[in-house]
Structures are given as structure tokens and as C-alpha cells.
Design a protein around this motif. Structure first.
Motif, PDB file in Angstrom:
ATOM      1  N   ILE A 133       0.880  -1.174   0.000  1.00  0.00           N
ATOM      2  CA  ILE A 133       0.000   0.000   0.000  1.00  0.00           C
ATOM      3  C   ILE A 133       0.912   1.216   0.000  1.00  0.00           C
ATOM      4  N   THR A 134       0.645   2.163  -0.856  1.00  0.00           N
ATOM      5  CA  THR A 134       1.466   3.378  -0.888  1.00  0.00           C
ATOM      6  C   THR A 134       0.547   4.584  -0.731  1.00  0.00           C
ATOM      7  N   SER A 135       1.144   5.669  -0.298  1.00  0.00           N
ATOM      8  CA  SER A 135       0.340   6.878  -0.143  1.00  0.00           C
ATOM      9  C   SER A 135       0.956   7.999  -0.955  1.00  0.00           C
ATOM     10  N   LYS A 136       0.103   8.943  -1.307  1.00  0.00           N
ATOM     11  CA  LYS A 136       0.555  10.079  -2.099  1.00  0.00           C
ATOM     12  C   LYS A 136      -0.239  11.295  -1.641  1.00  0.00           C
ATOM     13  N   ILE A 137       0.436  12.440  -1.595  1.00  0.00           N
ATOM     14  CA  ILE A 137      -0.277  13.667  -1.230  1.00  0.00           C
ATOM     15  C   ILE A 137      -0.386  14.548  -2.456  1.00  0.00           C
ATOM     16  N   GLU A 138      -1.581  15.036  -2.679  1.00  0.00           N
ATOM     17  CA  GLU A 138      -1.811  15.885  -3.846  1.00  0.00           C
ATOM     18  C   GLU A 138      -2.517  17.157  -3.408  1.00  0.00           C
ATOM     19  N   ASP A 139      -2.081  18.268  -3.977  1.00  0.00           N
ATOM     20  CA  ASP A 139      -2.787  19.528  -3.736  1.00  0.00           C
ATOM     21  C   ASP A 139      -3.777  19.705  -4.865  1.00  0.00           C
ATOM     22  N   ILE A 140      -5.029  19.898  -4.509  1.00  0.00           N
ATOM     23  CA  ILE A 140      -6.024  20.058  -5.570  1.00  0.00           C
ATOM     24  C   ILE A 140      -6.842  21.312  -5.319  1.00  0.00           C
ATOM     25  N   SER A 141      -7.460  21.784  -6.378  1.00  0.00           N
ATOM     26  CA  SER A 141      -8.397  22.904  -6.246  1.00  0.00           C
ATOM     27  C   SER A 141      -9.645  22.529  -7.020  1.00  0.00           C
ATOM     28  N   PHE A 142     -10.769  22.920  -6.501  1.00  0.00           N
ATOM     29  CA  PHE A 142     -12.037  22.602  -7.173  1.00  0.00           C
ATOM     30  C   PHE A 142     -13.078  23.626  -6.749  1.00  0.00           C
ATOM     31  N   THR A 143     -14.214  23.560  -7.404  1.00  0.00           N
ATOM     32  CA  THR A 143     -15.315  24.448  -7.055  1.00  0.00           C
ATOM     33  C   THR A 143     -16.297  23.653  -6.212  1.00  0.00           C
ATOM     34  N   ASP A 144     -16.616  24.140  -5.032  1.00  0.00           N
ATOM     35  CA  ASP A 144     -17.519  23.373  -4.176  1.00  0.00           C
ATOM     36  C   ASP A 144     -18.975  23.626  -4.570  1.00  0.00           C
ATOM     37  N   VAL A 145     -19.882  22.967  -3.847  1.00  0.00           N
ATOM     38  CA  VAL A 145     -21.296  23.054  -4.190  1.00  0.00           C
ATOM     39  C   VAL A 145     -21.787  24.502  -4.174  1.00  0.00           C
ATOM     40  N   GLY A 146     -21.229  25.289  -3.273  1.00  0.00           N
ATOM     41  CA  GLY A 146     -21.628  26.694  -3.183  1.00  0.00           C
ATOM     42  C   GLY A 146     -20.971  27.577  -4.231  1.00  0.00           C
ATOM     43  N   GLY A 147     -20.156  26.970  -5.096  1.00  0.00           N
ATOM     44  CA  GLY A 147     -19.526  27.743  -6.157  1.00  0.00           C
ATOM     45  C   GLY A 147     -18.236  28.427  -5.742  1.00  0.00           C
ATOM     46  N   ASN A 148     -17.708  28.084  -4.549  1.00  0.00           N
ATOM     47  CA  ASN A 148     -16.470  28.716  -4.106  1.00  0.00           C
ATOM     48  C   ASN A 148     -15.265  27.884  -4.528  1.00  0.00           C
ATOM     49  N   ALA A 149     -14.199  28.550  -4.828  1.00  0.00           N
ATOM     50  CA  ALA A 149     -12.963  27.843  -5.151  1.00  0.00           C
ATOM     51  C   ALA A 149     -12.333  27.362  -3.850  1.00  0.00           C
ATOM     52  N   VAL A 150     -11.981  26.099  -3.812  1.00  0.00           N
ATOM     53  CA  VAL A 150     -11.409  25.505  -2.613  1.00  0.00           C
ATOM     54  C   VAL A 150     -10.067  24.885  -2.978  1.00  0.00           C
ATOM     55  N   ALA A 151      -9.075  25.109  -2.127  1.00  0.00           N
ATOM     56  CA  ALA A 151      -7.786  24.449  -2.330  1.00  0.00           C
ATOM     57  C   ALA A 151      -7.530  23.578  -1.118  1.00  0.00           C
ATOM     58  N   GLN A 152      -7.161  22.341  -1.312  1.00  0.00           N
ATOM     59  CA  GLN A 152      -6.853  21.481  -0.178  1.00  0.00           C
ATOM     60  C   GLN A 152      -5.852  20.404  -0.574  1.00  0.00           C
ATOM     61  N   SER A 153      -5.277  19.750   0.460  1.00  0.00           N
ATOM     62  CA  SER A 153      -4.377  18.637   0.209  1.00  0.00           C
ATOM     63  C   SER A 153      -5.124  17.343   0.496  1.00  0.00           C
ATOM     64  N   ASN A 154      -4.892  16.363  -0.347  1.00  0.00           N
ATOM     65  CA  ASN A 154      -5.546  15.074  -0.179  1.00  0.00           C
ATOM     66  C   ASN A 154      -4.516  13.968  -0.026  1.00  0.00           C
ATOM     67  N   VAL A 155      -4.885  12.959   0.751  1.00  0.00           N
ATOM     68  CA  VAL A 155      -4.069  11.754   0.840  1.00  0.00           C
ATOM     69  C   VAL A 155      -4.756  10.693  -0.010  1.00  0.00           C
ATOM     70  N   THR A 156      -4.005  10.086  -0.898  1.00  0.00           N
ATOM     71  CA  THR A 156      -4.555   9.017  -1.712  1.00  0.00           C
ATOM     72  C   THR A 156      -3.779   7.737  -1.441  1.00  0.00           C
ATOM     73  N   LEU A 157      -4.497   6.660  -1.167  1.00  0.00           N
ATOM     74  CA  LEU A 157      -3.845   5.360  -0.974  1.00  0.00           C
ATOM     75  C   LEU A 157      -3.968   4.558  -2.253  1.00  0.00           C
ATOM     76  N   SER A 158      -2.880   3.841  -2.578  1.00  0.00           N
ATOM     77  CA  SER A 158      -2.883   3.011  -3.769  1.00  0.00           C
ATOM     78  C   SER A 158      -2.438   1.612  -3.395  1.00  0.00           C
ATOM     79  N   ALA A 159      -2.974   0.639  -4.133  1.00  0.00           N
ATOM     80  CA  ALA A 159      -2.634  -0.766  -3.864  1.00  0.00           C
ATOM     81  C   ALA A 159      -1.823  -1.334  -5.014  1.00  0.00           C
ATOM     82  N   THR A 160      -0.845  -2.140  -4.669  1.00  0.00           N
ATOM     83  CA  THR A 160      -0.109  -2.903  -5.673  1.00  0.00           C
ATOM     84  C   THR A 160      -0.366  -4.375  -5.376  1.00  0.00           C
ATOM     85  N   THR A 161      -0.878  -5.084  -6.365  1.00  0.00           N
ATOM     86  CA  THR A 161      -1.236  -6.486  -6.159  1.00  0.00           C
ATOM     87  C   THR A 161      -0.741  -7.303  -7.345  1.00  0.00           C
ATOM     88  N   GLU A 162      -0.065  -8.400  -7.029  1.00  0.00           N
ATOM     89  CA  GLU A 162       0.314  -9.336  -8.092  1.00  0.00           C
ATOM     90  C   GLU A 162      -0.719 -10.434  -8.125  1.00  0.00           C
TER      91      GLU A 162
END
Lengths: 349, 799
Positions: A133-162
Motif C-alpha cells: 500500500i502506498t500513499s501520495k499527497i496531492e494539492d487540488i483545487s475545485f469548485t464546491d457546491v456553493g460555487g467557491n474555489a477551494v484548495a486542499q491537500s488530499n491523501v490518496t492510498l494506492s494498492a499494488t497487487t500481483e
């Protein structure tokens, strides 16, 4: 020579900037459907099958389902074995059992009125071990439901399977989380540490068909993303479960994914009924919704903390500083839903 | 000698007639003289400049006698002595009418005046009483005034948008590709531009059409009766003709806008013999998208261009040869998620030959290609999905005017289609997507047709045609055979058949009768009956509610039978006040057999056995159209109302295969009530106001009625039967106010048009979708594509 020119001026144009807003649509003739939600796997565990009515939209809360009590619930295999599930709370039927790879299982539910519901027998397939299992941090920006621009950091987990060569596998990943929470407030005499169970993959659906890739390794396939916040200030332990399911179940989740990702875009498929593997044998035309899953399971734990995430510091929720707001849970962390003062035995100090 | 006769071209397509001019009265000779051949000759010249007008056309209004002016503007019309209505026309000029009484050879020079400003779109005008007297019901020819008065988005006149103001023509919403005619799907319209078959007529998600507005000459839509020479589609025929380049002098027309620009160049290659016209358009929306606050829109890109060219050569007085073709490209990217592009490249050559006085031949060859790509540009699995259709089309037609009351048209046509239904490829080396490709499919459609036009006295005109079509699905291909007792699926394949290259896999043949009868009650009243049958051998496979540019074209094959439609219509036409008020009431009924539908969540991309995801059923559409047009005076009005239904039924042996338990259900474009209004006021000599209003019932949608949870997915909606609910009604008001033209001297002209699209900020729903935020109830949300007013100022000048 004739020259004709058109000059468009002062045009206010927001072409293609569509807007989305909520409207009222009159929905009538709605009927409830019998719904089943259950899973068994190849680890010895207590498994639950939920029997309930679907919730009519616009009437009360869609997330509260009317339980169906008094049903007789069984799981049967192709060797003639039968496991009785006992109603532990209204609409929830549970039994301790362990599925065996290669055998075929189905459920049979007889409601109080005699209606018999059966699932299509499904073979239990083994789930290959999760290699990493590996983790990665990404900074993203998006428009929320209220139409505001939001910037945040996310943790994403990834799996490696043979997986074994020449094997077709249909996988699904789920993640359970527990995080460490430290109380802190100004002039605190003694503070506690809580371990909070976190529903990190609520509404997260990550499935994978190994036929779509070349080779026999799933490389760092991202399966869950969550906001990088105070939950990671000390330590966050993920329990990753990898389920190997049947192709039919894979198709079910695929259509579930289609239905829940409809967002009004140009490419939306016309919605339809998600067909599960359950049917009413007394009336095959009646639509029974939900799925009874028969899966192989493999698990792996992953510890995320500032060190493993390569962060110098992740801001905790609670501070001793009088200049910071003091949240109620900073004075008593047991008020947090699903929190516990006992340190889990697998916890890394 | 009728040397310059171009009977074919003009007897069918040229409805250019007078509008407001006084009739010229000409009388030569003694009416009591014996009937004999007489000659009328002279010059046709420009009224103001006295320039001669080569190729001006002089004809009797029944099109029986024709002459075309030579390079010096001289004409010679030979006809039998008698009384005639003459029409003298020239492109860009007002058509002149003359009452001719001729019993001996005579000479007369006709002077034509330059026509109404042709503006952005040039469309020839039809005869004032054409609606009553023509035999085919449901032919719509848009006049320049009608087009110009329709709603303008960003000040742009557009052929397809204007078509939607006609009764019986609609679309699924703003931003939908294509149009729906009388309850038919968007893929059921046969669209031609100068003999070039068009698969997708739109740019920029349907906001613009690919017809270059400065080059269009004539727009004809057959929504009811379809002549036998057209086939292969169920609903309608849209025939767009481009104008020929000027044979005398070079000219440039152009336009610069905030979002698009265009240019057209025309002129002679060999004076009076060979001319060309070439035009192009390009868009630059990106800077506008960059202004948006919404990040997704901000990161979006949109672009299109097109290039259209046409060359016409007069090889001899009786032979004409030409080329017309175009290339278009569209690109659209939404946020950093999805991107698609599509393009059309097509070219057609024609040869027209006149033999003797009564026969002409017309040969046409068209080769084209439409391709689209869908890009997934998210994350690590970046991929590109392509599909393409290549087509070649050859036709030969002959027209024979047997006598005054009877004419005959025969012809043959062959279409070949090669569909590359899907190719998936990874976008870069890092992508773990596996390349995949479906084999090409081939189809060949051959048709023979015959059409008789017969006048029985003054009252009855009959157009009776028959078309015989042979469709062959051709190899090489592999055909799966399925267990017939259970629904088709991958698991029920029992065998497969192999076919070699060009081997016939299966063929379908059928007769398509076409009948149109007109009964003229009197000069102001007529009744028209139409019946026609058509087959369609390929369809757009789309599982989205509206058609999209990336939909795949699927040919009829071993498992997919051709669709068949039978169309009936009866119309009553009534004109008042010297044809200045035209009214019409039409009833239509259509049935469709072997209609293609999709299973819920059909997997249409890269599906090697797509027949397992398709369903076959029946369709029917019916309706009533009422229209009222007052086209003269200070106040002019064009209003129409349509009540129509478009329904489908899919009955199968199992519930899984049936839709809505086998009951009739509305199609995606079933909009029962449609009302269009165009009100034009000549507020003063130099100003006018045009008001457009449109209303239609919201289109059907499938709505969630209940919800359940499954695993960690909190709420999975359970949907109603297909299309049981409707999105909110669509209505919109647009206004345009024009000041001008002024400074009208030496060919200069200025005008200003102020227009507002969607005056009252109606948020018309393009679609309605349902979503649930965590721990909240499911809510209905509408997507409004053009949810606010769009004002524009257009300044036009010409010199």
C-alpha cells in the motif's frame, strides 16, 4: 469588390458556463422495494445480511430504511451445508462462518408472509495478497457546491497487487480507518488519547477488472482519497480489504457506479434499474434490489503519520493555546462518534 | 433552339419567384393567329448599371419553356404562341414576373434590380402560393427573411436553430446535437450539402451548425412527403445548397466576432465559364471560458473550424460539371477530465447533361469520412477512443418531361459504408490501458427509383414514386450465433460464422412506395395526402439522453435488422388576402418497425457483441400541426402550434429484456406541446423589431423513486420506469431591434442589430439529474446550459 463585415461588440457571453440548481419535481406512484445487503467471505468472521425496504424519495429521510423483521435467513453452499443467520436487531441477521474458496454459495430468505428470495449461486474466488500500500499527497483545487474555489491537500492510498498469470480477477478495495486523537485545551490538567474509528470510504467505490491491463501486476492503483487534516496529526491506521468477487458482482458495482455518478453531463447514460443477484421465486417479475456478495478477502494495514507521509507537521485539532478555538471534543474525546480509549493492539507506538 | 436549358436544376430546385414587384405586361401579335412556334429574344440587364446578366434565367412559370442568357446577357426563348406567366431570375436579384401574350416573334429587354440585401444567409424564395399548389406536403423552404428573423445567439443567424421554429421540428434542448422531426430521432434525418452526406451537422455541441452562413443558397426540409430519389432515413431530408461563385468578378465577404470569425472568397476562374467560392470559419471561445469563475469551465477548451469550397464549370451550353466539399474539425475539453474531437471531410463531384429538349441527366459522386475521438485525460489511465465512418455514394438520375402534364424521373444510387466502430489506445507510455480494436463493418445500400408526376386537370396532381433498396452487410466479419430461447448475452453464444472479405453476410431488400396527392379545391384552398415508406440501414448508437458528437454509427447486420418507417400525413392549406396570409393544418402518423433501443446501462463502447446490449421494438409518432403566417404589412406574424407524441414499445420474453414491462413509453424527445411565435414589426422605414417566443413541454426523464444502501454506498437510487416523468417546460423569449440600413448608396450599407437571447433569464433545463449529498435526501437538480440573457450588438456594413 464587395466586402461585408460583421463586428460583434459588447456581447456578454458565458457560453457553456452552465449553471446547476435544485428544482422540485413531482414524483408520484412511488413504491417501496425489498432490499437485501449482505456479504460472506473466506475469513472466519461474523457476517451480516440486512433485509429492509427501500426508502421512498421525498418522504422522510432517504437514509433511514424500514427493517423487515421476522425473516428466516440462510446461506447455503453447493455441498449441502447450510448456515442459519439470526436476527440480532430489527432487519439485521448475523452468523459466524467461514466461506471456502472454490465452493458456491447463495442465500435464501423467507419473509414472514412466505415470500422466498434467493440469490444466484456464486463461486467464492480467492483474493491474491496485497503486495504493497502506498500513499501520495496531492494539492487540488475545485469548485464546491456553493460555487467557491477551494484548495486542499488530499491523501490518496494506492494498492499494488500481483495476481496469478492467466487469471481474470474482479477486485474491489475497501478501507477502514482508525486515527489517534489527542485532547488539548488551555490549562488542562490531564488529557486523554482516543482511537477513533473513521468511515473513510463512505460512498467510495473502487473496483478493478484485471482484463483491462497488461501483465499480472496491478501497479499502484489508487482506491481511496481523503483530506489531509488533523486525523493524520499523530497516526492514522488503515485496514485495507481487497475483495475478489464474481464477474456478475463486478457488473453490479459497475452499474451502481454509473447510477451514483450521474451528474447531468452530456455523457450521462439514461438511468435505469440496477439489477442485483436476488429474485423473488414466487414472483420473478418483482424487482428485489441489493446484492448478496460472495468474496475472497485479503487484508493489509497501512499506517499514515507525518513521518510516513513526509510531512514536517500536520496541524492537530486541539491546542493548549487560548488563542485557538477549543472544540468540545478537545476536552472529552470520547464524545466523538465511534471513539475508544483503548489503544488497538496493532498500534505502532 | 432551347440551347441553354437547364431543366433539371431549375424544375426541382429553383422556386425563385417574384415577391413584391409590379407585373410587367407584354403583348405581341394577334391572338387570333394560328398556334405556332414563336421566339422571344432580347437582353437581361441590371436595372441600375445596365450590366448584362449572363446565366439569368427566363422561364414560364410551369417551367416548361426555359432559356438562359448567354455571356452577353442575350436570351432566346422559343415557345408555342399563347399566354404565359414569365419569370426572369438571377442570383442575388429580385425575380421579375411578366404577363406575356405572344403570337409572333418579338424582342424585349428585361431589367432586373439587385435583390433584398442577402445578408448572412441567402435562401431562394418560394412562390407565394407554393404552400397551396405544390403536391408534396411538409416541404419547408426557408426564406432569407424567415431565417433572419429567427432567434440569434450572439447575433449569429444559424440554419439549424432557425429550422427549429418550424412546426414539427424540435430538439432535446439547448446544446443537443441535431434536431428531431415529427417525433423521430436525430439520426433519422438525411442531411446533404451539395450532394455531400453529413453525419453530424453541428459545431460546438450544437450551438452552431456547420453550414457556412455566407455560402448557403437554399435550405429545403422535407418533413412529410419525401421524393423517391431520397432514401435511407426514416424522418426527414434536409437538403442545403450552396451558391455558385460569381462568374464575373471577385468578391470577399467576411465577419469578425467575439467568438467566431468567417471569410468567403468567390470569383471566376475562367470568366463566364468556371467559378469558385471558398469559405472558412474558426472559433476562439477559450478566452471567454477563461473568464468563468467556475474552475471546471475555466479549465475547459472549445475550438472549431471549417473550410468549404465549391467549383462550378460550364463545359458547354448543355453540360455542367462541378465540385463541392468541406472539411470541419471540432475540439472540446471539459475541465481536465474529458476531451473529444470530431471531424468531417467530404467531397462531391457532379455532372449535369441536358439531352434534347426534354431530358436531362445528373450524375453525382460523393466520398466522405466522419471520425470522432473521446479522450480520457484523468489520472494514470489516459486513453483515446476513436470511431469512424467512411462512405462513398454514387448516383445517376434522369428526368424526362413527357408532356405538359406528365414527367418522369428515374435513377439509381449506391452507398457504401465502412464503419470502424471502436479503437482504444493508451495516450502515453505510462498509461496502463490495453489497446483494443473492433473489426470494421461494411454495408452496401443499392437503390433504384422511379417517380411519376402527373397532372389530372387543374385540380389534381399526383406524385407517385417507388424505390427498391437492397442492403447487404458485407464481410470480412465474424458473426456470433446465440441460443434463441434465452436473452442474447455473451454467455449464450452457441456458435459463430466466419465470412470472407466482401462476402455477403446477410441482405435485406424492400420496396419503398412514395405517394403525394394534391387536390386543389380552388386557388386558395388545397388538400394534400402523403404516404411514404423508408428504410434505415444504420443508426447512431447512443446511450445518452441527447445525441453527442461521439456517438457510434452502427450498420444493420446479421442481428440488427434495418428500421422501417411508414409515414402518413394529410394537410389542409388555406391562403387568405391574396396569399398574404397562409394557414395550414396537418395531421401525421408514423409507425416504426425494428426500432433500436438499449438495455439499461448498455455497454456500447468496444462491445464485440453489441447485439447483446440492444433491444428491438416498435415506435409510433402522431400529431397535429397548425400554422399561421402573415408575411406582408407593417405587422407580420408567424405562429405555429404542434401537438405530437413519440412513443416506443419494447416487448420481450423476459422482464430483463422488456422496457417498462412491455408498455408503451415516451421516447427521449417526446414533447407533446410546442408553440413557436415570430412577430415582426416594421416600426419605421429604417427600423424593425423582431420578437421570438418558443414554448415546449419538458422532455421525458426517468426519475428515482426510492433508494437503498449496499455495502458502503449509502444510497443507490431505484429509478422509475423509463421516461415516466418530465423535466420542467422549456420557454424562451428573444428580441432583436434593427436600425438601418442607412447610407445606401454606391452599394454601401450600414445597419445595427441589438439582440437579446433569453430575455427573461429563463433557466431552461438541458437535463435534470438527481444527486444526494451525504446524509441528505436525494434532490432533483437541473442543468441550464444558457441560463441567463445573452445580449449582443451586431454592426453590419458592406462595401
Amino acid at each position: 469588390m464587395r466586402l461585408q463585415k460583421y463586428v460583434l461588440g459588447l456581447s456578454i457571453l458565458i457560453l457553456l458556463s452552465s449553471c446547476i440548481d435544485e428544482i422540485k419535481l413531482d414524483i408520484d406512484n412511488a413504491t417501496q422495494r425489498i432490499a437485501i445487503d449482505g456479504l460472506i467471505a473466506d475469513s472466519l468472521d461474523t457476517y451480516t445480511i440486512q433485509v429492509f425496504q427501500s426508502a421512498i424519495i421525498g418522504v422522510g429521510n432517504d437514509n433511514v430504511f424500514e427493517p423487515i423483521s421476522g425473516a428466516s435467513v440462510k446461506v447455503l453452499d453447493d455441498q449441502g451445508n447450510s448456515f442459519d443467520f439470526v436476527e440480532t436487531e430489527a432487519g439485521f441477521y448475523a452468523a459466524e462462518m467461514q466461506g471456502i474458496v472454490g465452493r458456491s454459495y447463495h442465500t435464501e430468505i423467507i419473509l414472514a408472509d412466505g415470500t422466498t428470495i434467493q440469490s444466484t449461486p456464486a463461486q467464492l474466488n480467492a483474493s491474491p495478497p496485497i503486495k504493497e500500500i502506498t500513499s501520495k499527497i496531492e494539492d487540488i483545487s475545485f469548485t464546491d457546491v456553493g460555487g467557491n474555489a477551494v484548495a486542499q491537500s488530499n491523501v490518496t492510498l494506492s494498492a499494488t497487487t500481483e495476481f496469478p498469470a492467466n487469471e481474470e480477477l474482479f477486485l474491489r478495495w475497501r478501507a477502514l480507518g482508525v486515527y489517534e486523537f489527542h485532547e488539548a485545551y488551555p490549562m488542562a490538567i490531564s488529557t486523554k488519547v482516543c482511537y477513533v474509528q473513521n468511515n473513510v470510504d463512505l460512498n467510495n467505490l473502487k473496483i478493478f477488472d484485471t482484463r483491462t491491463i497488461d501483465g499480472n501486476t496491478i501497479e499502484e492503483e489508487p482506491f481511496v482519497t481523503t483530506k489531509l487534516d488533523y486525523r493524520f496529526a499523530f497516526q492514522y491506521a488503515f485496514l485495507v480489504r481487497q475483495y475478489a468477487m464474481t464477474e456478475a458482482e463486478y457488473k453490479y458495482w459497475e452499474t451502481v457506479n454509473d447510477v451514483i455518478s450521474i451528474d447531468g453531463s452530456l455523457f450521462d447514460p439514461p438511468p435505469g434499474t440496477v439489477r442485483g443477484n436476488l429474485r423473488n421465486i414466487n414472483d420473478p417479475n418483482e424487482e428485489i434490489v441489493g446484492y448478496f456478495s460472495v468474496s475472497g478477502i485479503s487484508t493489509k494495514r497501512f499506517f499514515a503519520n507525518p513521518q510516513s507521509l513526509n510531512q514536517v507537521f500536520i496541524e492537530p485539532r486541539c491546542f493548549e493555546s487560548p488563542f485557538r478555538p477549543t472544540f468540545p471534543e478537545c476536552m472529552d474525546c470520547t464524545t466523538i462518534l465511534n471513539s475508544n480509549l483503548d489503544k488497538p493492539d496493532y498500534w505502532i507506538p | 433552339m432551347l440551347k441553354h436549358l437547364l431543366l433539371f436544376l431549375f424544375s426541382f430546385l429553383w422556386f425563385s419567384m417574384l415577391n413584391a414587384q409590379e407585373k410587367v405586361q407584354l403583348s405581341f401579335g394577334d391572338a387570333n393567329a394560328e398556334t405556332q412556334e414563336v421566339r422571344l429574344y432580347g437582353k437581361i440587364i441590371d436595372q441600375s448599371t445596365n450590366e448584362t446578366l449572363p446565366e439569368a434565367i427566363i422561364s414560364t412559370n410551369n417551367k416548361l419553356y426555359y432559356a438562359i442568357a448567354d455571356e452577353k446577357g442575350n436570351y432566346e426563348l422559343i415557345l408555342r404562341s399563347g399566354i404565359y406567366e414569365l419569370e426572369i431570375s438571377y442570383l442575388g436579384y429580385e425575380t421579375l414576373s411578366a404577363q406575356l401574350t405572344i403570337y409572333e416573334d418579338a424582342t424585349y429587354d428585361f431589367q432586373l434590380s439587385e435583390g433584398v440585401t442577402l445578408g448572412e444567409v441567402t435562401v431562394s424564395q418560394k412562390k407565394k402560393d407554393d404552400n397551396v399548389t405544390s403536391s408534396i406536403a411538409g416541404i419547408e423552404q426557408l426564406s432569407i427573411e424567415q431565417l433572419e428573423r429567427q432567434s440569434k445567439l450572439l447575433g449569429e443567424t444559424d440554419v439549424l436553430r432557425s429550422l427549429q421554429s418550424i412546426s414539427g421540428v424540435s430538439s432535446t434542448g439547448e446544446g443537443a446535437s441535431g434536431f428531431n422531426v415529427r417525433g423521430g430521432n436525430t439520426d433519422e434525418n438525411l442531411i446533404f450539402q451539395d450532394g455531400n452526406l453529413i453525419m453530424n451537422p453541428v459545431h460546438a455541441l450544437g450551438f452552431f451548425s456547420l453550414f457556412h452562413p455566407d455560402m448557403v443558397d437554399q435550405v429545403t426540409l422535407y418533413k412529410g412527403g419525401v421524393p423517391a430519389k431520397y432514401g435511407g432515413r426514416l424522418s426527414s431530408v434536409l437538403d442545403v445548397r450552396l451558391r455558385e461563385g460569381d462568374q464575373q468578378k471577385f468578391s470577399i465577404k467576411g465577419g469578425v466576432g467575439l467568438a467566431t470569425s468567417r471569410l468567403a472568397l468567390e470569383g471566376p476562374i475562367i470568366k463566364n465559364k468556371v467559378s469558385f467560392i471558398i469559405g472558412g470559419r474558426a472559433s476562439y471561445f477559450d478566452w471567454i471560458l477563461k473568464q468563468a469563475d467556475n474552475l471546471d469551465v475555466n479549465k475547459s477548451e472549445a475550438f472549431f473550424y471549417d473550410l468549404t469550397a465549391k467549383v462550378d464549370a460550364r463545359l458547354s451550353p448543355t453540360t455542367k460539371f462541378g465540385f463541392s466539399g468541406f472539411a470541419t474539425q471540432d475540439e472540446f475539453q471539459f475541465s481536465d477530465e474529458v476531451k473529444f474531437d470530431y471531424s468531417t471531410t467530404t467531397g462531391a463531384v457532379y455532372l449535369k447533361q441536358i439531352i434534347g429538349e426534354k431530358i436531362n441527366l445528373n450524375a453525382n459522386l460523393n466520398i466522405g469520412s466522419y471520425q470522432s475521438s473521446l479522450f480520457d485525460i484523468r489520472g494514470t489511465n489516459q486513453s483515446q477512443f476513436n470511431n469512424q465512418i467512411d462512405y462513398a455514394r454514387a448516383s445517376l438520375m434522369g428526368y424526362y418531361q413527357v408532356n405538359d402534364n406528365y414527367s418522369l424521373e428515374v435513377g439509381a444510387e449506391q452507398n457504401r459504408y465502412t464503419v470502424s466502430p471502436g479503437k482504444l489506445s493508451p495516450l502515453d507510455e505510462n498509461s496502463s490501458i490495453l489497446a483494443d480494436e473492433l473489426p470494421q463493418e461494411r454495408g452496401q445500400e443499392t437503390a433504384l427509383f422511379l417517380e411519376n408526376k402527373l397532372n389530372l386537370g387543374d385540380k389534381i396532381e399526383i406524385l407517385a414514386g417507388l424505390r427498391y433498396t437492397i442492403y447487404q452487410s458485407l464481410g470480412a466479419d465474424q458473426v456470433f450465433l446465440y441460443d434463441e430461447n434465452v436473452p442474447k448475452s455473451e454467455l449464450t453464444i452457441i456458435d459463430s460464422l466466419q465470412f470472407g472479405a466482401n462476402e455477403t453476410i446477410i441482405d435485406y431488400t424492400g420496396f419503398e412506395p412514395r405517394l403525394a396527392v394534391r387536390y386543389l379545391i380552388n386557388e386558395q384552398n388545397s388538400i394534400k395526402l402523403n404516404y411514404n415508406r423508408s428504410f434505415q440501414f444504420f443508426s447512431q448508437i447512443s446511450n445518452t439522453a441527447s445525441a453527442t458528437p461521439i456517438d457510434i454509427w452502427q450498420l444493420s447486420n446479421y442481428h440488427i435488422r434495418p428500421q422501417r418507417a411508414d409515414n402518413f400525413s394529410v394537410g389542409y392549406y388555406r391562403n387568405f388576402q391574396d396569399n398574404s396570409i397562409q394557414t395550414n393544418l396537418t395531421l401525421f402518423y408514423r409507425t416504426i418497425q425494428d426500432l433500436i433501443e438499449y438495455k439499461d446501462f448498455a455497454q456500447l463502447l468496444l462491445n464485440p457483441h453489441i447485439e447483446t446490449d440492444l433491444l428491438v421494438g416498435e415506435g409510433r409518432a402522431y400529431g397535429l400541426e397548425v400554422s399561421f403566417t402573415k408575411s406582408t404589412g407593417k405587422h407580420q406574424l408567424d405562429a405555429n402550434y404542434t401537438y405530437s407524441r413519440s412513443l416506443r414499445q419494447i416487448v420481450a420474453t423476459t422482464t430483463q429484456e422488456s422496457v417498462s414491462n412491455g408498455n408503451w413509453y415516451p421516447s427521449n424527445f417526446d414533447k407533446p406541446h410546442i408553440f413557436n411565435l415570430n412577430y415582426f414589426i416594421q416600426t419605421s422605414e429604417k427600423t424593425n423589431l423582431s420578437i421570438n417566443f418558443t414554448y415546449s413541454t419538458g422532455r421525458p426523464t426517468t426519475a428515482p423513486v426510492s433508494a437503498y444502501s449496499s455495502g458502503n454506498i449509502l444510497s443507490i437510487p431505484v429509478y422509475s420506469e423509463r421516461n415516466q416523468y418530465r423535466i420542467p417546460d422549456f420557454h424562451r423569449l428573444d428580441v432583436a431591434y434593427t436600425i438601418g440600413p442607412w447610407g445606401k448608396k454606391a452599394g454601401r450599407e450600414n445597419s445595427i442589430t441589438l439582440s437579446i437571447y433569453n430575455v427573461y433569464f429563463r433557466k431552461n433545463a438541458f437535463s435534470v439529474f438527481f444527486r444526494q449529498l451525504p446524509f441528505q435526501s436525494i434532490s432533483a437538480n437541473r442543468v441550464a446550459v444558457l441560463g441567463s440573457a445573452f445580449p449582443a450588438i451586431t454592426y453590419n456594413f458592406k462595401f
